[in-house]
Design a protein around this motif. Structure first.
Motif, mmCIF file in Angstrom:
data_model
loop_
_atom_site.group_PDB
_atom_site.id
_atom_site.type_symbol
_atom_site.label_atom_id
_atom_site.label_comp_id
_atom_site.label_asym_id
_atom_site.label_seq_id
_atom_site.Cartn_x
_atom_site.Cartn_y
_atom_site.Cartn_z
ATOM 1 N N LEU A 4 29.883 43.490 69.458
ATOM 2 C CA LEU A 4 31.308 43.736 69.629
ATOM 3 C C LEU A 4 31.834 44.537 68.446
ATOM 4 O O LEU A 4 31.464 44.284 67.299
ATOM 5 C CB LEU A 4 32.073 42.419 69.746
ATOM 6 N N MET A 5 32.704 45.494 68.746
ATOM 7 C CA MET A 5 33.310 46.349 67.732
ATOM 8 C C MET A 5 34.828 46.364 67.917
ATOM 9 O O MET A 5 35.306 46.411 69.058
ATOM 10 C CB MET A 5 32.797 47.793 67.854
ATOM 11 N N VAL A 6 35.543 46.325 66.817
ATOM 12 C CA VAL A 6 36.987 46.540 66.852
ATOM 13 C C VAL A 6 37.180 48.037 66.672
ATOM 14 O O VAL A 6 36.756 48.611 65.665
ATOM 15 C CB VAL A 6 37.713 45.751 65.741
ATOM 16 N N MET A 7 37.790 48.667 67.656
ATOM 17 C CA MET A 7 37.989 50.110 67.618
ATOM 18 C C MET A 7 39.330 50.422 66.971
ATOM 19 O O MET A 7 40.351 49.812 67.294
ATOM 20 C CB MET A 7 37.935 50.685 69.030
ATOM 21 N N ALA A 8 39.298 51.385 66.057
ATOM 22 C CA ALA A 8 40.498 51.782 65.330
ATOM 23 C C ALA A 8 40.482 53.292 65.140
ATOM 24 O O ALA A 8 39.447 53.941 65.305
ATOM 25 C CB ALA A 8 40.553 51.082 63.979
ATOM 26 N N GLN A 9 41.627 53.837 64.797
ATOM 27 C CA GLN A 9 41.707 55.241 64.417
ATOM 28 C C GLN A 9 42.144 55.315 62.964
ATOM 29 O O GLN A 9 43.091 54.644 62.556
ATOM 30 C CB GLN A 9 42.705 55.986 65.293
ATOM 31 N N ILE A 10 41.418 56.129 62.211
ATOM 32 C CA ILE A 10 41.751 56.400 60.819
ATOM 33 C C ILE A 10 41.736 57.911 60.652
ATOM 34 O O ILE A 10 40.719 58.550 60.918
ATOM 35 C CB ILE A 10 40.753 55.760 59.833
ATOM 36 N N ALA A 11 42.845 58.470 60.247
ATOM 37 C CA ALA A 11 42.957 59.917 60.026
ATOM 38 C C ALA A 11 42.479 60.713 61.238
ATOM 39 O O ALA A 11 41.786 61.716 61.107
ATOM 40 C CB ALA A 11 42.206 60.330 58.760
ATOM 41 N N LEU A 17 34.688 49.016 63.720
ATOM 42 C CA LEU A 17 34.557 47.979 62.698
ATOM 43 C C LEU A 17 33.785 46.826 63.344
ATOM 44 O O LEU A 17 34.194 46.340 64.399
ATOM 45 C CB LEU A 17 35.928 47.488 62.235
ATOM 46 N N PRO A 18 32.673 46.388 62.757
ATOM 47 C CA PRO A 18 31.925 45.289 63.363
ATOM 48 C C PRO A 18 32.825 44.061 63.541
ATOM 49 O O PRO A 18 33.424 43.570 62.584
ATOM 50 C CB PRO A 18 30.804 45.018 62.355
ATOM 51 N N THR A 95 35.457 46.479 71.935
ATOM 52 C CA THR A 95 34.497 46.977 72.918
ATOM 53 C C THR A 95 33.091 46.648 72.442
ATOM 54 O O THR A 95 32.906 46.120 71.350
ATOM 55 C CB THR A 95 34.678 48.492 73.157
ATOM 56 N N THR A 96 32.113 46.985 73.233
ATOM 57 C CA THR A 96 30.721 46.711 72.915
ATOM 58 C C THR A 96 29.995 47.994 72.547
ATOM 59 O O THR A 96 30.167 49.018 73.205
ATOM 60 C CB THR A 96 30.014 46.078 74.140
ATOM 61 N N SER A 97 29.184 47.922 71.489
ATOM 62 C CA SER A 97 28.358 49.068 71.121
ATOM 63 C C SER A 97 27.170 49.152 72.065
ATOM 64 O O SER A 97 26.745 48.159 72.639
ATOM 65 C CB SER A 97 27.883 48.952 69.673
ATOM 66 N N ILE A 98 26.651 50.367 72.188
ATOM 67 C CA ILE A 98 25.494 50.604 73.048
ATOM 68 C C ILE A 98 24.406 51.225 72.185
ATOM 69 O O ILE A 98 24.569 52.329 71.677
ATOM 70 C CB ILE A 98 25.858 51.559 74.205
ATOM 71 N N GLY A 99 23.315 50.517 71.984
ATOM 72 C CA GLY A 99 22.211 51.060 71.203
ATOM 73 C C GLY A 99 22.429 50.943 69.706
ATOM 74 O O GLY A 99 23.356 50.296 69.231
ATOM 75 N N GLU A 100 21.571 51.595 68.975
ATOM 76 C CA GLU A 100 21.595 51.580 67.513
ATOM 77 C C GLU A 100 22.438 52.737 66.987
ATOM 78 O O GLU A 100 22.560 53.763 67.653
ATOM 79 C CB GLU A 100 20.169 51.699 66.966
ATOM 80 N N GLY A 125 33.319 55.298 74.311
ATOM 81 C CA GLY A 125 32.987 56.587 73.717
ATOM 82 C C GLY A 125 32.446 56.448 72.310
ATOM 83 O O GLY A 125 32.363 55.348 71.765
ATOM 84 N N PRO A 126 32.070 57.576 71.686
ATOM 85 C CA PRO A 126 31.466 57.535 70.344
ATOM 86 C C PRO A 126 32.489 57.222 69.262
ATOM 87 O O PRO A 126 33.680 57.496 69.414
ATOM 88 C CB PRO A 126 30.898 58.941 70.172
#
Length: 150
Positions: A4-11, A17-18, A95-100, A125-126
Protein backbone atom coordinates in the motif's frame (compact mmCIF):
# COMPACT_ATOMS: atom_id res chain seq x y z
CA UNK A 1 6.07 -5.91 -4.07
CA UNK A 2 2.32 -5.10 -3.96
CA UNK A 3 2.42 -2.73 -0.97
CA UNK A 4 0.00 0.00 0.00
CA UNK A 5 1.18 3.50 -0.89
CA UNK A 6 -0.09 6.91 0.13
CA UNK A 7 -0.14 8.94 -3.07
CA UNK A 8 0.78 12.60 -2.87
CA UNK A 9 1.90 15.42 -5.13
CA UNK A 10 5.02 17.40 -4.36
CA UNK A 11 6.07 20.19 -6.72
CA UNK A 12 3.83 18.80 -9.46
CA UNK A 13 5.22 15.26 -9.27
CA UNK A 14 3.27 12.17 -8.24
CA UNK A 15 4.97 10.62 -5.25
CA UNK A 16 4.40 7.40 -3.34
CA UNK A 17 4.91 7.23 0.41
CA UNK A 18 5.01 3.69 1.84
CA UNK A 19 1.75 3.38 3.80
CA UNK A 20 3.41 1.33 6.57
CA UNK A 21 5.53 4.44 7.34
CA UNK A 22 2.56 6.85 7.31
CA UNK A 23 0.93 6.79 10.73
CA UNK A 24 -2.02 8.98 9.72
CA UNK A 25 -3.16 11.87 7.58
CA UNK A 26 -4.26 14.87 9.61
CA UNK A 27 -5.87 18.23 9.05
CA UNK A 28 -3.15 20.76 9.83
CA UNK A 29 -3.80 22.97 12.82
CA UNK A 30 -1.85 25.98 13.93
CA UNK A 31 1.85 25.84 13.07
CA UNK A 32 4.10 27.55 15.59
CA UNK A 33 7.40 28.74 14.05
CA UNK A 34 10.63 27.55 15.66
CA UNK A 35 13.28 30.31 15.82
CA UNK A 36 16.56 29.62 14.01
CA UNK A 37 15.31 26.39 12.41
CA UNK A 38 16.13 25.65 8.77
CA UNK A 39 13.70 27.14 6.22
CA UNK A 40 12.24 23.72 5.30
CA UNK A 41 11.00 23.28 8.88
CA UNK A 42 7.77 25.27 9.01
CA UNK A 43 7.49 24.87 12.78
CA UNK A 44 5.65 22.57 15.13
CA UNK A 45 2.02 21.55 15.44
CA UNK A 46 0.08 19.27 17.77
CA UNK A 47 -1.69 15.99 17.13
CA UNK A 48 -3.54 14.56 20.12
CA UNK A 49 -1.21 16.45 22.51
CA UNK A 50 1.91 15.19 20.69
CA UNK A 51 4.25 17.74 19.11
CA UNK A 52 5.02 17.19 15.41
CA UNK A 53 7.82 18.85 13.47
CA UNK A 54 6.25 20.27 10.30
CA UNK A 55 8.32 19.73 7.15
CA UNK A 56 7.56 21.64 3.94
CA UNK A 57 8.45 18.98 1.36
CA UNK A 58 9.05 21.50 -1.45
CA UNK A 59 11.61 23.37 0.64
CA UNK A 60 13.09 20.10 1.93
CA UNK A 61 13.83 19.24 -1.69
CA UNK A 62 15.56 22.59 -2.16
CA UNK A 63 12.77 23.90 -4.43
CA UNK A 64 10.77 27.11 -4.24
CA UNK A 65 7.79 27.42 -1.91
CA UNK A 66 4.37 26.77 -3.40
CA UNK A 67 2.70 29.71 -5.09
CA UNK A 68 -0.68 28.37 -4.03
CA UNK A 69 -2.21 27.00 -0.86
CA UNK A 70 -0.92 23.51 -0.07
CA UNK A 71 -3.31 20.73 0.90
CA UNK A 72 -4.62 21.46 4.42
CA UNK A 73 -3.78 17.85 5.27
CA UNK A 74 -0.37 16.41 6.09
CA UNK A 75 1.06 12.91 6.22
CA UNK A 76 2.32 12.00 9.70
CA UNK A 77 5.41 9.82 9.74
CA UNK A 78 7.88 8.74 12.40
CA UNK A 79 11.59 8.53 11.65
CA UNK A 80 14.04 7.54 14.37
CA UNK A 81 11.28 7.83 16.97
CA UNK A 82 10.55 11.46 16.08
CA UNK A 83 7.14 12.38 14.61
CA UNK A 84 6.87 14.65 11.56
CA UNK A 85 4.00 16.18 9.60
CA UNK A 86 4.87 16.32 5.89
CA UNK A 87 3.25 19.22 4.06
CA UNK A 88 2.70 18.34 0.40
CA UNK A 89 0.86 20.01 -2.47
CA UNK A 90 -1.88 17.40 -2.37
CA UNK A 91 -2.66 14.06 -0.79
CA UNK A 92 -4.45 11.99 -3.39
CA UNK A 93 -5.37 8.52 -2.17
CA UNK A 94 -4.10 5.16 -0.98
CA UNK A 95 -3.30 2.64 -3.69
CA UNK A 96 -1.31 -0.54 -4.24
CA UNK A 97 2.11 -0.72 -5.86
CA UNK A 98 2.66 -3.17 -8.69
CA UNK A 99 6.04 -4.89 -8.86
CA UNK A 100 9.40 -3.68 -7.64
CA UNK A 101 10.69 -0.09 -7.89
CA UNK A 102 12.47 0.59 -11.16
CA UNK A 103 15.23 2.94 -12.14
CA UNK A 104 14.41 6.64 -12.30
CA UNK A 105 14.78 7.96 -15.82
CA UNK A 106 16.66 11.23 -16.30
CA UNK A 107 15.15 14.66 -16.25
CA UNK A 108 13.95 14.83 -12.66
CA UNK A 109 16.98 16.71 -11.34
CA UNK A 110 19.36 16.25 -8.42
CA UNK A 111 16.74 17.27 -5.86
CA UNK A 112 14.62 14.26 -6.74
CA UNK A 113 17.51 11.82 -7.10
CA UNK A 114 18.39 12.57 -3.47
CA UNK A 115 14.98 11.59 -2.09
CA UNK A 116 13.51 9.13 -4.61
CA UNK A 117 14.54 5.49 -4.35
CA UNK A 118 12.93 4.49 -7.63
CA UNK A 119 9.96 4.73 -9.92
CA UNK A 120 7.04 2.60 -8.81
CA UNK A 121 4.02 1.54 -10.82
CA UNK A 122 0.73 1.74 -8.95
CA UNK A 123 -2.93 1.05 -9.65
CA UNK A 124 -3.27 4.77 -10.44
CA UNK A 125 -0.12 5.18 -12.56
CA UNK A 126 3.63 5.71 -12.05
CA UNK A 127 5.07 7.64 -9.12
CA UNK A 128 8.39 8.41 -7.49
CA UNK A 129 8.96 6.26 -4.40
CA UNK A 130 10.11 8.64 -1.66
CA UNK A 131 12.75 7.93 1.00
CA UNK A 132 11.11 9.65 3.97
CA UNK A 133 14.35 9.97 5.99
CA UNK A 134 16.05 11.72 3.06
CA UNK A 135 13.27 14.27 2.62
CA UNK A 136 13.15 14.97 6.36
CA UNK A 137 16.92 15.54 6.39
CA UNK A 138 16.40 18.51 4.07
CA UNK A 139 18.59 20.01 1.37
CA UNK A 140 21.43 21.00 3.70
CA UNK A 141 22.16 17.36 4.58
CA UNK A 142 22.91 16.67 0.91
CA UNK A 143 25.20 19.71 0.67
CA UNK A 144 27.04 18.60 3.83
CA UNK A 145 27.70 15.15 2.29
CA UNK A 146 29.05 16.76 -0.89
CA UNK A 147 31.33 19.07 1.11
CA UNK A 148 32.66 16.18 3.21
CA UNK A 149 33.42 14.14 0.09
CA UNK A 150 35.43 16.98 -1.49
Amino acid sequence: MNELMVMAQIAGRRCALPAHDVKSVIEMGTITPVPQSPAFISGITAMRSQALTVIDCRLALGLEAAEWEADPRAAVVSIGGHPYALVVDKIEDITTSIGEPGQISGGFGPEWSRVATGMIETDTGPALLIDLAAIIAGPDAHQAKLSAAA
